[in-house]
Design an enzyme around this catalytic site. Structure first.
Site, PDB file in Angstrom:
ATOM      1  N   LYS A   1      41.423  32.298  41.084  1.00  0.00           N
ATOM      2  CA  LYS A   1      41.987  33.316  41.967  1.00  0.00           C
ATOM      3  C   LYS A   1      41.587  34.718  41.514  1.00  0.00           C
ATOM      4  O   LYS A   1      41.163  35.544  42.327  1.00  0.00           O
ATOM      5  CB  LYS A   1      43.510  33.195  42.026  1.00  0.00           C
ATOM      6  CG  LYS A   1      44.176  34.258  42.904  1.00  0.00           C
ATOM      7  CD  LYS A   1      45.657  34.019  43.019  1.00  0.00           C
ATOM      8  CE  LYS A   1      46.396  34.419  41.764  1.00  0.00           C
ATOM      9  NZ  LYS A   1      46.427  35.911  41.579  1.00  0.00           N
TER      10      LYS A   1
ATOM     11  N   ASP B   1      46.721  33.043  46.689  1.00  0.00           N
ATOM     12  CA  ASP B   1      47.926  33.182  45.877  1.00  0.00           C
ATOM     13  C   ASP B   1      49.075  32.493  46.602  1.00  0.00           C
ATOM     14  O   ASP B   1      48.861  31.769  47.580  1.00  0.00           O
ATOM     15  CB  ASP B   1      48.229  34.666  45.624  1.00  0.00           C
ATOM     16  CG  ASP B   1      48.644  35.407  46.895  1.00  0.00           C
ATOM     17  OD1 ASP B   1      48.508  34.840  48.012  1.00  0.00           O
ATOM     18  OD2 ASP B   1      49.106  36.549  46.777  1.00  0.00           O
TER      19      ASP B   1
END
Length: 220
Positions: free
Chosen positions: A120, A138
């Site tokens: 991420k 997320d």
């Protein structure tokens, strides 16, 4: 979400926010990397509060190394998991100085080799700093993608893979910003604010949340 609804879904989000940006505060690529690393399981507002004091004294890998672990911890102690994050950030700075000349690498492999930098974080840096079409999934993007039916998946990688296939190319560069902001301010975890949602007509979520007080008004 039906395929034919995806384009107008993103067109609506773009019309409301033509130039979306990260809410993390930074002035260079290293600050961005550090801020995203610190933001895991923390709010952007909480990270910004700490980095407003930290970055003026250490905003390069070498300056962070010169600051030292103990002083770094003092600056970021209001952030969750700060001791682990401080160690990871210092180790990352050492690698950046020793292996990359103090520069932030531009490949996923090199970024993910840095301590504390997962997929991420790498996706955020690649997208925001280098303009690559990536999807940093997320908790907000994971929730919005599943709830709306845009890209349902059991884990972040599954959602990311599906988003990269379903989001039209013209929206890919900014899509993760729009989805994060939508999840942060409208499509909330516990009670989505459906009555304020600009893209409600494209969303597969049922039942839609009524406005506050609607049930009481409907009662005899």
């Amino acid at each position: 979400m039906r395929q034919q609804d995806i384009d107008p879904f993103f067109a609506t989000l773009r019309a409301a926010n033509p130039l979306p940006a990260s809410e993390l505060e930074y002035t260079n690529t290293f600050e961005l990397l550090a801020a995203v690393l610190l933001s895991a399981q923390a709010t952007d507002a909480g990270v910004n509060k700490a980095t407003r004091r930290l970055f003026p004294v250490a905003n390069t890998p070498q300056a962070m190394l010169d600051l030292g672990l103990e002083r770094l911890e003092e600056y970021i102690k209001t952030i969750g998991l700060y001791r682990t994050k401080a160690r990871n950030l210092m180790q990352t700075c050492r690698i950046l100085v020793e292996q990359h000349g103090g520069q932030i690498p531009r490949t996923r492999e090199a970024l993910e080799a840095l301590p504390g930098v997962g997929r991420k974080t790498a996706n955020v840096v690649l997208n925001v700093a280098f303009g690559e079409e990536t999807m940093a999934v997320d908790t907000h993007i994971f929730r919005v993608s599943n709830r709306t039916g845009l890209a349902p998946g059991k884990d972040p990688l599954a959602v990311e893979t599906k988003l990269m296939k379903r989001v039209p190319k013209e929206y890919l560069a900014d899509a993760h910003h729009w989805l994060i902001l939508h999840g942060r301010y409208v499509c909330l975890a516990r009670t989505p604010r459906c009555w304020e949602c600009a893209v409600i007509q494209y969303c597969a979520y049922q039942p839609k949340t009524p406005p506050p007080g609607a049930a009481r008004k409907a009662a005899p």
